[in-house]
Scaffold this active site. Structure first.
Site, PDB file in Angstrom:
ATOM      1  N   LYS A   2      12.139 -69.507  33.255  1.00 29.51           N
ATOM      2  CA  LYS A   2      12.617 -68.335  34.017  1.00 29.51           C
ATOM      3  C   LYS A   2      13.979 -67.892  33.506  1.00 29.51           C
ATOM      4  O   LYS A   2      14.879 -68.707  33.304  1.00 29.51           O
ATOM      5  CB  LYS A   2      12.718 -68.686  35.512  1.00 29.51           C
ATOM      6  CG  LYS A   2      11.380 -69.045  36.131  1.00 29.51           C
ATOM      7  CD  LYS A   2      11.516 -69.650  37.495  1.00 29.51           C
ATOM      8  CE  LYS A   2      10.159 -70.143  37.977  1.00 29.51           C
ATOM      9  NZ  LYS A   2      10.255 -70.965  39.201  1.00 29.51           N
ATOM     10  N   ASP A  47       8.375 -73.672  52.478  1.00 30.84           N
ATOM     11  CA  ASP A  47       9.596 -74.401  52.122  1.00 30.84           C
ATOM     12  C   ASP A  47      10.039 -75.342  53.245  1.00 30.84           C
ATOM     13  O   ASP A  47      10.687 -76.358  52.986  1.00 30.84           O
ATOM     14  CB  ASP A  47      10.698 -73.417  51.752  1.00 30.84           C
ATOM     15  CG  ASP A  47      10.375 -72.705  50.441  1.00 30.84           C
ATOM     16  OD1 ASP A  47      11.022 -71.686  50.146  1.00 30.84           O
ATOM     17  OD2 ASP A  47       9.459 -73.158  49.720  1.00 30.84           O
ATOM     18  N   HIS A  50      11.059 -74.464  43.870  1.00 33.78           N
ATOM     19  CA  HIS A  50       9.658 -74.279  43.457  1.00 33.78           C
ATOM     20  C   HIS A  50       9.444 -74.604  41.982  1.00 33.78           C
ATOM     21  O   HIS A  50      10.338 -74.425  41.146  1.00 33.78           O
ATOM     22  CB  HIS A  50       9.225 -72.832  43.716  1.00 33.78           C
ATOM     23  CG  HIS A  50       9.346 -72.441  45.148  1.00 33.78           C
ATOM     24  ND1 HIS A  50       9.407 -71.128  45.558  1.00 33.78           N
ATOM     25  CD2 HIS A  50       9.449 -73.186  46.278  1.00 33.78           C
ATOM     26  CE1 HIS A  50       9.534 -71.093  46.867  1.00 33.78           C
ATOM     27  NE2 HIS A  50       9.562 -72.327  47.344  1.00 33.78           N
ATOM     28  N   TYR A  66      13.641 -61.699  37.866  1.00 35.97           N
ATOM     29  CA  TYR A  66      13.472 -62.737  36.859  1.00 35.97           C
ATOM     30  C   TYR A  66      12.188 -62.574  36.068  1.00 35.97           C
ATOM     31  O   TYR A  66      11.191 -62.091  36.583  1.00 35.97           O
ATOM     32  CB  TYR A  66      13.547 -64.133  37.478  1.00 35.97           C
ATOM     33  CG  TYR A  66      12.594 -64.442  38.596  1.00 35.97           C
ATOM     34  CD1 TYR A  66      12.744 -63.860  39.853  1.00 35.97           C
ATOM     35  CD2 TYR A  66      11.565 -65.357  38.428  1.00 35.97           C
ATOM     36  CE1 TYR A  66      11.893 -64.158  40.899  1.00 35.97           C
ATOM     37  CE2 TYR A  66      10.710 -65.678  39.468  1.00 35.97           C
ATOM     38  CZ  TYR A  66      10.885 -65.077  40.693  1.00 35.97           C
ATOM     39  OH  TYR A  66      10.038 -65.391  41.736  1.00 35.97           O
TER      40      TYR A  66
HETATM   41  C1  T46 Z   1       6.154 -66.068  43.023  1.00 32.29           C
HETATM   42  C2  T46 Z   1       5.066 -65.062  43.251  1.00 32.29           C
HETATM   43  C3  T46 Z   1       4.638 -64.734  44.522  1.00 32.29           C
HETATM   44  N1  T46 Z   1       3.646 -63.826  44.691  1.00 32.29           N
HETATM   45  C4  T46 Z   1       3.247 -63.493  46.063  1.00 32.29           C
HETATM   46  C5  T46 Z   1       2.715 -64.669  46.853  1.00 32.29           C
HETATM   47  C6  T46 Z   1       3.148 -64.391  48.268  1.00 32.29           C
HETATM   48  O1  T46 Z   1       2.177 -63.565  48.922  1.00 32.29           O
HETATM   49  C7  T46 Z   1       4.427 -63.554  48.121  1.00 32.29           C
HETATM   50  C8  T46 Z   1       5.669 -64.361  48.352  1.00 32.29           C
HETATM   51  O2  T46 Z   1       5.551 -65.541  47.580  1.00 32.29           O
HETATM   52  P1  T46 Z   1       6.579 -66.732  47.794  1.00 32.29           P
HETATM   53  O3  T46 Z   1       6.896 -66.877  49.247  1.00 32.29           O
HETATM   54  O4  T46 Z   1       6.019 -67.925  47.048  1.00 32.29           O
HETATM   55  O5  T46 Z   1       7.855 -66.160  47.049  1.00 32.29           O
HETATM   56  P2  T46 Z   1       9.192 -67.005  46.719  1.00 32.29           P
HETATM   57  O6  T46 Z   1       9.502 -67.932  47.831  1.00 32.29           O
HETATM   58  O7  T46 Z   1      10.186 -66.009  46.300  1.00 32.29           O
HETATM   59  O8  T46 Z   1       8.761 -67.871  45.456  1.00 32.29           O
HETATM   60  C9  T46 Z   1       9.555 -67.903  44.288  1.00 32.29           C
HETATM   61  O9  T46 Z   1      10.711 -68.608  44.648  1.00 32.29           O
HETATM   62  C10 T46 Z   1      11.434 -69.308  43.669  1.00 32.29           C
HETATM   63  C11 T46 Z   1      12.854 -68.811  43.704  1.00 32.29           C
HETATM   64  C12 T46 Z   1      10.892 -69.329  42.305  1.00 32.29           C
HETATM   65  O10 T46 Z   1      11.586 -69.682  41.355  1.00 32.29           O
HETATM   66  C13 T46 Z   1       9.494 -68.975  42.056  1.00 32.29           C
HETATM   67  O11 T46 Z   1       9.438 -67.962  41.077  1.00 32.29           O
HETATM   68  C14 T46 Z   1       8.718 -68.563  43.227  1.00 32.29           C
HETATM   69  O12 T46 Z   1       8.110 -69.720  43.759  1.00 32.29           O
HETATM   70  O13 T46 Z   1       4.406 -63.067  46.762  1.00 32.29           O
HETATM   71  C15 T46 Z   1       3.029 -63.193  43.635  1.00 32.29           C
HETATM   72  O14 T46 Z   1       2.130 -62.364  43.825  1.00 32.29           O
HETATM   73  N2  T46 Z   1       3.425 -63.517  42.364  1.00 32.29           N
HETATM   74  C16 T46 Z   1       4.424 -64.429  42.122  1.00 32.29           C
HETATM   75  O15 T46 Z   1       4.765 -64.665  40.939  1.00 32.29           O
END
Ligand code: T46
Length: 179
Positions: free
Chosen positions: A71, A168, A62, A131
């Site tokens: 980060k 993803d 991401h 992070y």
């Molecule tokens: C990233 C983020 C997500 N969210 C909410 C949005 C979704 O409802 C839920 C899960 O989000 P997501 O599926 O995008 O989470 P990850 O797949 O862990 O995303 C992260 O994964 C990789 C490892 C990264 O480096 C990024 O920081 C980030 O993209 O959390 C938020 O409210 N705030 C945030 O900063």
């Protein structure tokens, strides 16, 4: 703390000084002055994140096309294989990746500057991933690059197909991505 450049030179491996005793351990997980002194970076963070994932989960790759986030990442429970990919146009390491095992036992951290793509694979039964970021989450600007993009060729230590979010699963290859 020890700071070591990775094969993407401005992605830094950080090994904090850990003070162990009969009670357990203590270490400073972030100290602005020490970070500035050792890494030569004057960084301020605006957000602190915590995600928990089961074994085999792969989150990433991401990045944000606007408001790119630097980060500082670490693992407080379990073990992950953490990857940063240089997607900065014109960078001498464009398209290259670097991977590091982060765990509750090695206390290692990675500094990933703004402009890179980031992801990790959970190797333990479960992992708690913490992070700090240098800019705010901006979902409208968030993009994903395929974890298995053959042009990047990340050597994920996989023992089975990874567990991916739908986002993803639909991620683009770097050559088709908006960067
Ligand atoms: C990233 C983020 C997500 N969210 C909410 C949005 C979704 O409802 C839920 C899960 O989000 P997501 O599926 O995008 O989470 P990850 O797949 O862990 O995303 C992260 O994964 C990789 C490892 C990264 O480096 C990024 O920081 C980030 O993209 O959390 C938020 O409210 N705030 C945030 O900063």
């Amino acid at each position: 703390m020890n700071v070591t450049p990775t094969r993407i030179p401005d992605v830094l491996l950080i090994e904090p000084r850990v003070f162990g005793d009969a009670r357990g351990f203590f270490f400073e997980s972030f100290n602005h002055r020490a970070f500035q002194g050792a890494a030569g970076l004057d960084i301020s963070f605006v957000q602190d994140n915590h995600s928990r994932s089961a074994q085999g989960v792969l989150r990433g790759l991401h990045y944000q096309v606007q408001h790119p986030q630097g980060k500082l990442v670490r693992v407080v429970r379990g073990t992950v294989f953490d990857v940063a990919v240089d997607i900065r146009r014109g960078s001498p390491t464009f398209g290259q990746w670097t991977g590091t095992e982060l765990s509750e036992d090695n206390h290692r951290q990675l500094w990933i500057p703004p402009g890179l793509a980031h992801g990790f694979l959970v190797l333990s039964e479960s992992a708690d991933f913490l992070y700090k970021t240098t800019d705010y989450y901006a979902p409208q600007h968030e993009r994903a690059i395929a974890w298995n993009d053959p042009d990047i060729g990340i050597a994920w230590p996989l023992s089975a197909p990874p567990v991916l979010s739908s986002k993803d699963q639909q991620a683009k290859r770097l050559r088709d991505a908006e960067i």
